[in-house]
Every structure is written in C-alpha cells, then in structure tokens.
Motif scaffolding. Structure first.
Motif, short mmCIF file in Angstrom:
data_model
loop_
_atom_site.label_atom_id
_atom_site.label_comp_id
_atom_site.label_asym_id
_atom_site.label_seq_id
_atom_site.Cartn_x
_atom_site.Cartn_y
_atom_site.Cartn_z
N MET A 15 0.86 -1.19 0.00
CA MET A 15 0.00 0.00 0.00
C MET A 15 0.89 1.23 0.00
O MET A 15 1.97 1.22 0.58
CB MET A 15 -0.87 0.07 1.27
CG MET A 15 -1.87 -1.01 1.41
SD MET A 15 -3.07 -0.78 2.78
CE MET A 15 -2.22 0.08 4.07
N ILE A 16 0.40 2.27 -0.63
CA ILE A 16 1.05 3.58 -0.55
C ILE A 16 -0.02 4.57 -0.17
O ILE A 16 -1.12 4.57 -0.74
CB ILE A 16 1.70 3.99 -1.89
CG1 ILE A 16 2.72 2.94 -2.34
CG2 ILE A 16 2.37 5.35 -1.74
CD1 ILE A 16 3.34 3.23 -3.70
N ALA A 76 4.65 4.00 2.87
CA ALA A 76 4.48 2.71 2.19
C ALA A 76 4.32 1.62 3.23
O ALA A 76 4.87 1.71 4.33
CB ALA A 76 5.67 2.43 1.28
N TYR A 77 3.57 0.59 2.85
CA TYR A 77 3.20 -0.47 3.78
C TYR A 77 3.41 -1.82 3.10
O TYR A 77 2.94 -2.04 2.00
CB TYR A 77 1.72 -0.35 4.16
CG TYR A 77 1.32 1.04 4.59
CD1 TYR A 77 1.21 1.38 5.93
CD2 TYR A 77 1.08 2.03 3.64
CE1 TYR A 77 0.86 2.66 6.32
CE2 TYR A 77 0.73 3.32 4.02
CZ TYR A 77 0.62 3.63 5.36
OH TYR A 77 0.28 4.90 5.74
N SER A 119 -5.28 9.42 0.85
CA SER A 119 -5.60 8.61 -0.33
C SER A 119 -4.65 7.43 -0.28
O SER A 119 -3.49 7.57 0.09
CB SER A 119 -5.38 9.41 -1.61
OG SER A 119 -6.29 10.48 -1.68
N LEU A 120 -5.17 6.25 -0.64
CA LEU A 120 -4.36 5.04 -0.58
C LEU A 120 -4.50 4.21 -1.85
O LEU A 120 -5.60 4.10 -2.40
CB LEU A 120 -4.77 4.16 0.61
CG LEU A 120 -4.49 4.74 1.98
CD1 LEU A 120 -5.78 5.16 2.64
CD2 LEU A 120 -3.78 3.73 2.83
N LEU A 140 4.69 -2.76 -6.67
CA LEU A 140 4.84 -1.40 -6.16
C LEU A 140 4.39 -0.38 -7.20
O LEU A 140 3.70 0.59 -6.88
CB LEU A 140 6.29 -1.14 -5.74
CG LEU A 140 6.55 0.19 -5.04
CD1 LEU A 140 5.73 0.31 -3.75
CD2 LEU A 140 8.04 0.32 -4.73
N ARG A 141 4.73 -0.62 -8.44
CA ARG A 141 4.29 0.27 -9.53
C ARG A 141 2.76 0.29 -9.62
O ARG A 141 2.14 1.34 -9.80
CB ARG A 141 4.93 -0.18 -10.85
CG ARG A 141 4.81 0.78 -11.98
CD ARG A 141 5.60 0.40 -13.24
NE ARG A 141 6.12 -0.95 -13.35
CZ ARG A 141 7.37 -1.32 -13.05
NH1 ARG A 141 8.24 -0.43 -12.62
NH2 ARG A 141 7.76 -2.57 -13.19
N CYS A 142 2.15 -0.87 -9.47
CA CYS A 142 0.68 -0.96 -9.51
C CYS A 142 0.06 -0.23 -8.32
O CYS A 142 -0.95 0.47 -8.48
CB CYS A 142 0.23 -2.42 -9.52
SG CYS A 142 0.61 -3.30 -11.04
N ALA A 143 0.65 -0.35 -7.13
CA ALA A 143 0.15 0.36 -5.95
C ALA A 143 0.26 1.87 -6.16
O ALA A 143 -0.65 2.62 -5.80
CB ALA A 143 0.91 -0.07 -4.70
N ASP A 144 1.35 2.30 -6.77
CA ASP A 144 1.53 3.72 -7.05
C ASP A 144 0.49 4.22 -8.06
O ASP A 144 -0.07 5.30 -7.90
CB ASP A 144 2.95 3.96 -7.58
CG ASP A 144 3.33 5.42 -7.56
OD1 ASP A 144 3.12 6.08 -6.52
OD2 ASP A 144 3.84 5.91 -8.59
#
Length: 190
Positions: free
Chosen positions: A48-49, A97-98, A138-139, A155-159
């Motif tokens: 998560m970001i 980031a999580y 926002s997450l 990570l790219r997808c979470a971003d």
C-alpha cells in the motif's frame, strides 16, 4: 562502545529521522525478501502507498515545523493501524508505504480503511493552532500474485492505484485491478 556505536549507525541507516519509522532503503530490502519468501511458500503479499491529501496547503499555512509535527503524528497513527507483521515506512515527503505479508488486496483494504479512519478522526496540531485540523488520506493497494510477479511490478501498480485515488477526488482507497492494466474501468473503494 564499538558494538553500541555500530548498532546506532545501523539503526540510523534504516530509520527515517523525523517519524522514527523505517526508511525507503529498509522497506525495499524487506519487500524483496518477503516477495522471495512468498513465492517460495505460496502466500500473498500486498503493498500500500498512502499520501496525505492537500498536505502542501497545511505546510504553507502553518510552516514546515508544524508540517513535520503532522508527519510525525501520521507516522504514529500508521504504525498503530497496521498488524504486528506489517512494515510501515516513510517513503518520501508525505507518502508512506506499507508491506503486508500474508494479505490479499481485500485484507489490505481492511488495514487501509482502519488507517484512513484513524487519520480522518485525529485532531492534528490540537494544542498548537486555533482551528481544528482534520486530514484525509488517499491510498493505493496492489498485491502479489494478483498484480505482478515481483516487488517492482506490484509497487508500480500500488503507485498507479494511489494516483487514481487522488485523481478521483482524494480521500479514497483504490485497489489496482487487472482491468486497469488494460486501461479499462477501475475498482475504487471509498
């Protein structure tokens, strides 16, 4: 003394000096380890970001020292909201980031909702400014193996999911979907 000094230097190299959370370097190393383990053992991992909505407004209005206080408070709330096995880091600026091992995107959403509620109900700068300050987050969430085979892709997808949550009006949780990769509709959770 030498051993204590080595321990202090090591601690400083993996810790954000402001929030005392882990830093991006530590997060990246642990994420790589957890993804390798998850592939070997066959369990999900979510990333998560989060980003504070309109944070620049508060820094401009109250100054950088109070902006730092807000970040410190958000860091504490984030650490309280996650599970014991999760890792939280200050990713940069007002982004956190999580790393959530053993969590699908649906399970990660539960953590995100808990965090979002904590932040929304917290009285920031309570004894420092006259008016009540309520912030929102926002997450973006993405998971292995749903959204990628390695930590970089997830990570790219979470971003991207975070970007979409902010684009949709902020104060939202967005889970990255396979449809999003194809440019179709998105799944968003408020």
């Amino acid at each position: 003394e030498n051993s204590l000094l080595h321990e202090e230097v090591n601690e400083a190299s993996i810790t954000d000096p402001l929030t005392k959370l882990f830093n991006r370097r530590y997060f990246n190393a642990r994420t790589k380890e957890k993804f390798l383990e998850a592939k070997r053992m066959g369990y999900p991992v979510s990333l998560m970001i989060s980003d504070l909505d309109n944070f620049k407004h508060y820094v401009d209005k109250y100054g950088h020292p109070r902006g730092d206080t807000i970040l410190l408070e958000v860091g504490r709330l984030a650490a309280e909201a996650v599970r014991e096995t999760d890792i939280v880091c200050r990713f940069g600026g007002d982004e956190f980031a999580y790393l959530l091992p053993f969590a699908s995107s649906i399970e990660a959403r539960t953590v995100a909702e808990r965090l979002k509620k904590k932040v929304a109900s917290y009285p920031f700068l309570e004894n420092e400014v006259k008016e009540s300050i309520r912030l929102t987050l926002s997450l973006g969430i993405a998971s292995f193996p749903e959204n990628g085979d390695n930590e970089e892709d997830v990570l790219r997808c979470a971003d991207q999911a975070l970007f979409y949550a902010k684009e949709q009006g902020k104060d939202k949780i967005h889970i990255f979907t396979k449809k999003q990769k194809q440019g179709d509709d998105h799944e968003s959770v408020e």
